[in-house]
Design a protein around this motif. Structure first.
Motif, short mmCIF file in Angstrom:
data_model
loop_
_atom_site.label_atom_id
_atom_site.label_comp_id
_atom_site.label_asym_id
_atom_site.label_seq_id
_atom_site.Cartn_x
_atom_site.Cartn_y
_atom_site.Cartn_z
N MET A 1 30.49 35.54 25.96
CA MET A 1 31.13 36.04 24.78
C MET A 1 31.04 37.56 24.71
N ALA A 2 29.90 38.09 25.09
CA ALA A 2 29.71 39.54 25.02
C ALA A 2 30.71 40.27 25.91
N LYS A 3 30.99 39.73 27.08
CA LYS A 3 31.94 40.37 28.00
C LYS A 3 33.34 40.37 27.41
N ILE A 4 33.72 39.30 26.76
CA ILE A 4 35.04 39.22 26.13
C ILE A 4 35.16 40.28 25.05
N VAL A 5 34.16 40.39 24.21
CA VAL A 5 34.16 41.39 23.15
C VAL A 5 34.20 42.80 23.74
N GLU A 6 33.46 43.01 24.82
CA GLU A 6 33.44 44.32 25.49
C GLU A 6 34.83 44.69 26.03
N ILE A 7 35.50 43.76 26.66
CA ILE A 7 36.83 44.01 27.22
C ILE A 7 37.81 44.37 26.11
N VAL A 8 37.77 43.63 25.02
CA VAL A 8 38.66 43.90 23.89
C VAL A 8 38.36 45.28 23.30
N ALA A 9 37.09 45.62 23.18
CA ALA A 9 36.69 46.91 22.60
C ALA A 9 37.15 48.09 23.45
N ARG A 10 37.20 47.90 24.76
CA ARG A 10 37.67 48.98 25.66
C ARG A 10 39.13 49.30 25.41
N ASN A 11 39.89 48.29 24.95
CA ASN A 11 41.30 48.45 24.62
C ASN A 11 42.12 49.06 25.76
N GLN A 12 41.94 48.51 26.94
CA GLN A 12 42.73 48.92 28.09
C GLN A 12 43.56 47.74 28.55
N SER A 13 44.86 47.88 28.46
CA SER A 13 45.74 46.75 28.79
C SER A 13 46.12 46.73 30.27
N ASP A 14 45.26 47.28 31.12
CA ASP A 14 45.54 47.28 32.56
C ASP A 14 45.37 45.87 33.14
N ARG A 15 45.87 45.69 34.32
CA ARG A 15 45.84 44.38 34.99
C ARG A 15 44.42 43.83 35.12
N ARG A 16 43.49 44.69 35.47
CA ARG A 16 42.10 44.23 35.64
C ARG A 16 41.53 43.69 34.34
N SER A 17 41.78 44.38 33.23
CA SER A 17 41.26 43.92 31.94
C SER A 17 41.86 42.58 31.55
N VAL A 18 43.17 42.43 31.77
CA VAL A 18 43.83 41.16 31.45
C VAL A 18 43.24 40.03 32.28
N LEU A 19 43.06 40.27 33.57
CA LEU A 19 42.49 39.23 34.44
C LEU A 19 41.05 38.91 34.06
N GLN A 20 40.25 39.93 33.76
CA GLN A 20 38.86 39.70 33.36
C GLN A 20 38.80 38.89 32.07
N LEU A 21 39.66 39.24 31.13
CA LEU A 21 39.67 38.53 29.86
C LEU A 21 40.05 37.07 30.08
N GLY A 22 41.08 36.82 30.88
CA GLY A 22 41.50 35.46 31.18
C GLY A 22 40.40 34.66 31.86
N TYR A 23 39.73 35.28 32.83
CA TYR A 23 38.65 34.61 33.54
C TYR A 23 37.53 34.24 32.57
N ASN A 24 37.11 35.19 31.76
CA ASN A 24 35.99 34.95 30.85
C ASN A 24 36.33 33.94 29.77
N LEU A 25 37.55 33.96 29.28
CA LEU A 25 37.96 32.94 28.30
C LEU A 25 37.98 31.55 28.95
N GLY A 26 38.47 31.48 30.18
CA GLY A 26 38.48 30.21 30.90
C GLY A 26 37.08 29.70 31.16
N ARG A 27 36.21 30.58 31.53
CA ARG A 27 34.81 30.21 31.80
C ARG A 27 34.12 29.71 30.54
N LEU A 28 34.36 30.40 29.42
CA LEU A 28 33.79 29.98 28.15
C LEU A 28 34.31 28.60 27.77
N SER A 29 35.57 28.35 28.04
CA SER A 29 36.16 27.05 27.78
C SER A 29 35.44 25.96 28.58
#
Length: 73
Positions: free
Chosen positions: A1-29
Motif C-alpha cells: 500500500m505504501a508504494k502505491i501511495v508513494e507513486i501517486v504522490a510523485r504525480n509523474q504520469s510516465d510509463r514507469r509510474s503507470v506500470l509500477q502502479l498497475g503491478y502494485n495494485l495487482g499484487r495487492l489484489s
C-alpha cells in the motif's frame, strides 16, 4: 500500500509510474484475495487518464481502509 501511495504522490504520469502502479495494485489484489474490483477495477480509468484528483482520493481511501491478508492495517 505504501508504494502505491508513494507513486501517486510523485504525480509523474510516465510509463514507469503507470506500470509500477498497475503491478502494485495487482499484487495487492492477489495478497488480499479480494480480486480486481477493490483495486485495479476502481483505479484503471484514473490511471489511464492520470487523473491526479481521482488518484489522490483512491490513495487516501486505500490508506484509510483495512484489507485483510496484507499484513497492514
Amino acid at each position: 500500500m505504501a508504494k502505491i501511495v508513494e507513486i501517486v504522490a510523485r504525480n509523474q504520469s510516465d510509463r514507469r509510474s503507470v506500470l509500477q502502479l498497475g503491478y502494485n495494485l495487482g499484487r495487492l489484489s492477489e495478497l488480499t484475495g479480494r480480486g480486481r474490483e477493490p483495486f485495479w477495477d476502481r483505479w484503471k480509468d484514473a490511471v489511464a487518464e492520470w487523473d491526479e484528483q481521482k488518484l489522490a482520493v483512491l490513495a487516501q481511501e486505500l490508506q484509510t481502509n483495512s484489507y485483510e491478508g496484507t499484513g497492514q492495517d
